[in-house]
Design an enzyme around this catalytic site. Structure first.
Site, PDB file in Angstrom:
ATOM      1  N   LYS A 181      -8.231  28.218 -42.760  1.00  0.00           N
ATOM      2  CA  LYS A 181      -8.980  28.952 -41.608  1.00  0.00           C
ATOM      3  C   LYS A 181      -8.149  30.491 -41.545  1.00  0.00           C
ATOM      4  O   LYS A 181     -10.349  31.861 -41.763  1.00  0.00           O
ATOM      5  CB  LYS A 181      -8.855  28.534 -40.252  1.00  0.00           C
ATOM      6  CG  LYS A 181      -9.124  27.263 -39.537  1.00  0.00           C
ATOM      7  CD  LYS A 181      -9.725  27.133 -38.236  1.00  0.00           C
ATOM      8  CE  LYS A 181      -8.690  27.551 -38.149  1.00  0.00           C
ATOM      9  NZ  LYS A 181      -7.060  26.450 -37.632  1.00  0.00           N
ATOM     10  N   ARG A 240     -12.082  25.553 -29.320  1.00  0.00           N
ATOM     11  CA  ARG A 240     -11.207  24.570 -29.687  1.00  0.00           C
ATOM     12  C   ARG A 240     -11.211  23.359 -28.924  1.00  0.00           C
ATOM     13  O   ARG A 240     -10.126  23.073 -28.632  1.00  0.00           O
ATOM     14  CB  ARG A 240      -9.738  24.847 -29.380  1.00  0.00           C
ATOM     15  CG  ARG A 240      -9.580  25.248 -30.122  1.00  0.00           C
ATOM     16  CD  ARG A 240      -7.778  26.343 -30.490  1.00  0.00           C
ATOM     17  NE  ARG A 240      -6.863  26.113 -31.227  1.00  0.00           N
ATOM     18  CZ  ARG A 240      -5.757  27.008 -32.766  1.00  0.00           C
ATOM     19  NH1 ARG A 240      -6.972  28.128 -32.154  1.00  0.00           N
ATOM     20  NH2 ARG A 240      -5.312  26.835 -33.102  1.00  0.00           N
ATOM     21  N   ARG A 273       5.029  28.999 -43.974  1.00  0.00           N
ATOM     22  CA  ARG A 273       4.281  29.897 -44.062  1.00  0.00           C
ATOM     23  C   ARG A 273       4.699  31.363 -43.496  1.00  0.00           C
ATOM     24  O   ARG A 273       5.469  31.423 -42.320  1.00  0.00           O
ATOM     25  CB  ARG A 273       2.986  29.474 -42.682  1.00  0.00           C
ATOM     26  CG  ARG A 273       2.009  30.966 -42.357  1.00  0.00           C
ATOM     27  CD  ARG A 273       0.592  29.936 -42.042  1.00  0.00           C
ATOM     28  NE  ARG A 273       1.123  29.980 -39.872  1.00  0.00           N
ATOM     29  CZ  ARG A 273      -0.112  29.486 -39.737  1.00  0.00           C
ATOM     30  NH1 ARG A 273      -1.568  29.151 -40.200  1.00  0.00           N
ATOM     31  NH2 ARG A 273      -0.029  29.388 -38.447  1.00  0.00           N
ATOM     32  N   ARG A 297       6.367  32.396 -37.984  1.00  0.00           N
ATOM     33  CA  ARG A 297       5.376  32.347 -36.544  1.00  0.00           C
ATOM     34  C   ARG A 297       6.290  31.101 -35.875  1.00  0.00           C
ATOM     35  O   ARG A 297       6.759  30.554 -36.133  1.00  0.00           O
ATOM     36  CB  ARG A 297       4.460  31.917 -36.020  1.00  0.00           C
ATOM     37  CG  ARG A 297       3.427  32.431 -36.603  1.00  0.00           C
ATOM     38  CD  ARG A 297       1.159  32.332 -36.750  1.00  0.00           C
ATOM     39  NE  ARG A 297       1.217  31.385 -35.871  1.00  0.00           N
ATOM     40  CZ  ARG A 297       0.143  30.901 -35.417  1.00  0.00           C
ATOM     41  NH1 ARG A 297      -0.860  31.166 -37.061  1.00  0.00           N
ATOM     42  NH2 ARG A 297      -0.315  29.936 -34.581  1.00  0.00           N
ATOM     43  N   ARG A 339       0.675  20.942 -31.801  1.00  0.00           N
ATOM     44  CA  ARG A 339      -0.272  21.782 -32.058  1.00  0.00           C
ATOM     45  C   ARG A 339      -1.354  20.127 -33.109  1.00  0.00           C
ATOM     46  O   ARG A 339      -2.394  21.079 -32.709  1.00  0.00           O
ATOM     47  CB  ARG A 339      -0.226  22.492 -33.040  1.00  0.00           C
ATOM     48  CG  ARG A 339       0.691  23.718 -32.436  1.00  0.00           C
ATOM     49  CD  ARG A 339       0.966  24.662 -32.637  1.00  0.00           C
ATOM     50  NE  ARG A 339       0.294  25.438 -34.355  1.00  0.00           N
ATOM     51  CZ  ARG A 339       0.179  26.376 -34.959  1.00  0.00           C
ATOM     52  NH1 ARG A 339       1.574  26.097 -35.705  1.00  0.00           N
ATOM     53  NH2 ARG A 339      -0.570  26.706 -35.456  1.00  0.00           N
TER      54      ARG A 339
HETATM   55  P1  AMP Z   1      -4.076  30.233 -34.213  1.00  0.00           P
HETATM   56  O1  AMP Z   1      -3.442  31.567 -35.069  1.00  0.00           O
HETATM   57  O2  AMP Z   1      -5.339  29.758 -34.532  1.00  0.00           O
HETATM   58  O3  AMP Z   1      -3.180  28.595 -35.394  1.00  0.00           O
HETATM   59  O4  AMP Z   1      -3.851  30.151 -32.174  1.00  0.00           O
HETATM   60  C1  AMP Z   1      -2.738  30.380 -32.278  1.00  0.00           C
HETATM   61  C2  AMP Z   1      -2.369  29.472 -30.692  1.00  0.00           C
HETATM   62  O5  AMP Z   1      -2.644  30.700 -30.099  1.00  0.00           O
HETATM   63  C3  AMP Z   1      -2.932  28.107 -30.379  1.00  0.00           C
HETATM   64  O6  AMP Z   1      -1.741  27.020 -30.461  1.00  0.00           O
HETATM   65  C4  AMP Z   1      -3.187  28.370 -28.855  1.00  0.00           C
HETATM   66  O7  AMP Z   1      -1.980  28.587 -28.217  1.00  0.00           O
HETATM   67  C5  AMP Z   1      -3.307  30.021 -29.058  1.00  0.00           C
HETATM   68  N1  AMP Z   1      -5.450  29.764 -28.829  1.00  0.00           N
HETATM   69  C6  AMP Z   1      -6.031  29.781 -30.550  1.00  0.00           C
HETATM   70  N2  AMP Z   1      -7.110  30.369 -29.624  1.00  0.00           N
HETATM   71  C7  AMP Z   1      -7.420  29.635 -29.234  1.00  0.00           C
HETATM   72  C8  AMP Z   1      -8.832  29.331 -28.317  1.00  0.00           C
HETATM   73  N3  AMP Z   1     -10.085  29.096 -28.590  1.00  0.00           N
HETATM   74  N4  AMP Z   1      -8.792  28.745 -27.078  1.00  0.00           N
HETATM   75  C9  AMP Z   1      -7.210  27.820 -26.400  1.00  0.00           C
HETATM   76  N5  AMP Z   1      -5.735  28.508 -27.276  1.00  0.00           N
HETATM   77  C10 AMP Z   1      -6.421  28.961 -28.215  1.00  0.00           C
END
Ligand code: AMP
Length: 216
Positions: free
Chosen positions: A14, A89, A128, A161, A172
């Site tokens: 993404k 999400r 990553r 990360r 996740r």
């Molecule tokens: P990502 O970089 O998109 O994988 O997001 C990293 C982390 O941020 C996720 O594992 C969640 O803990 C939090 N996060 C990001 N976007 C959302 C969302 N729309 N709703 C809830 N938590 C989010």
């Protein structure tokens, strides 16, 4: 101009696609994960609230996320379209987004689901690397930077990360299945859902997404 959502499990691409699409189309990529990581790094109130959820691979509460998006979508740069990466999400987030858009006479144009099998995702995420400064992503084997731990694009430092460790990755992935997968039905009912195979060259995935956008 397009208002689109990129849907997909962690590691599907993404972020990569969102960045490329944003550049190509001249609209912002709005990545909620990047917004949260930035808040954590700066130690803001939002960052303090979000950190424990993120470290555990859990979702940050819907109300917090919806307010972030409400504010971000008011930005000048978001008036001619955007790519949402990592939001919504949950069904509650998707409903809040629809309400927000409806109130100003807008709607989403496309929801593109980047589909990739779990085993491939685990392999991608465990190798990553992310740039601290510009959030560009690399992979130690599949897409290594030319200089060790240095971003090719901006010279920033690359890091792994915290939540890309294997045990957190597994949770996740189940969070995706339980909380985010229901959005497939939600958007299918709206007639704006499209699925693409994300287990291909990033350029090939990009080409397909661009064709979806062009087809309207
Ligand atoms: P990502 O970089 O998109 O994988 O997001 C990293 C982390 O941020 C996720 O594992 C969640 O803990 C939090 N996060 C990001 N976007 C959302 C969302 N729309 N709703 C809830 N938590 C989010």
């Amino acid at each position: 101009m397009t208002r689109m959502v990129l849907l997909g499990p962690p590691g599907a691409g993404k972020g990569t696609q969102g960045q490329m699409l944003g550049q190509r189309l001249g609209i912002p990529q709005i990545a909620t994960g990047d917004i949260l990581r930035d808040a954590v790094a700066r130690g803001t109130e939002l960052g303090q609230k979000a950190k424990s959820y993120m470290d555990a691979g859990d979702l940050v509460p819907d109300e917090v996320m919806v307010e972030i998006i409400r504010e971000r979508l008011q930005g000048n740069d978001a008036q001619d379209g955007y790519i949402l990466d990592g939001f919504p999400r949950t069904v509650a987030q998707a409903e809040a987004l629809d309400e927000m858009l409806e109130a100003i006479g807008q709607r989403l144009d496309q929801v593109v689901h980047i589909d990739v099998e779990n085993e491939v995702l685990v392999e991608r995420l465990s190798g990553r690397l992310i740039c601290r400064d510009c959030a560009a992503t690399y992979h130690v084997r599949f897409n290594p930077p030319s200089k060790d731990r240095v971003c090719d694009k901006c010279g920033g430092e690359l890091y792994q990360r915290e939540d890309d460790r294997e045990d957190t990755v597994r949770s996740r992935l189940s969070v995706f299945t339980e909380r985010t997968q229901p959005l497939v039905d939600y958007y299918q009912q709206q007639g704006i859902y499209r699925k693409v195979d994300g287990d291909r060259d990033p350029e090939a995935v990009l080409g397909e997404i661009l064709r979806i956008i062009q087809a309207g």
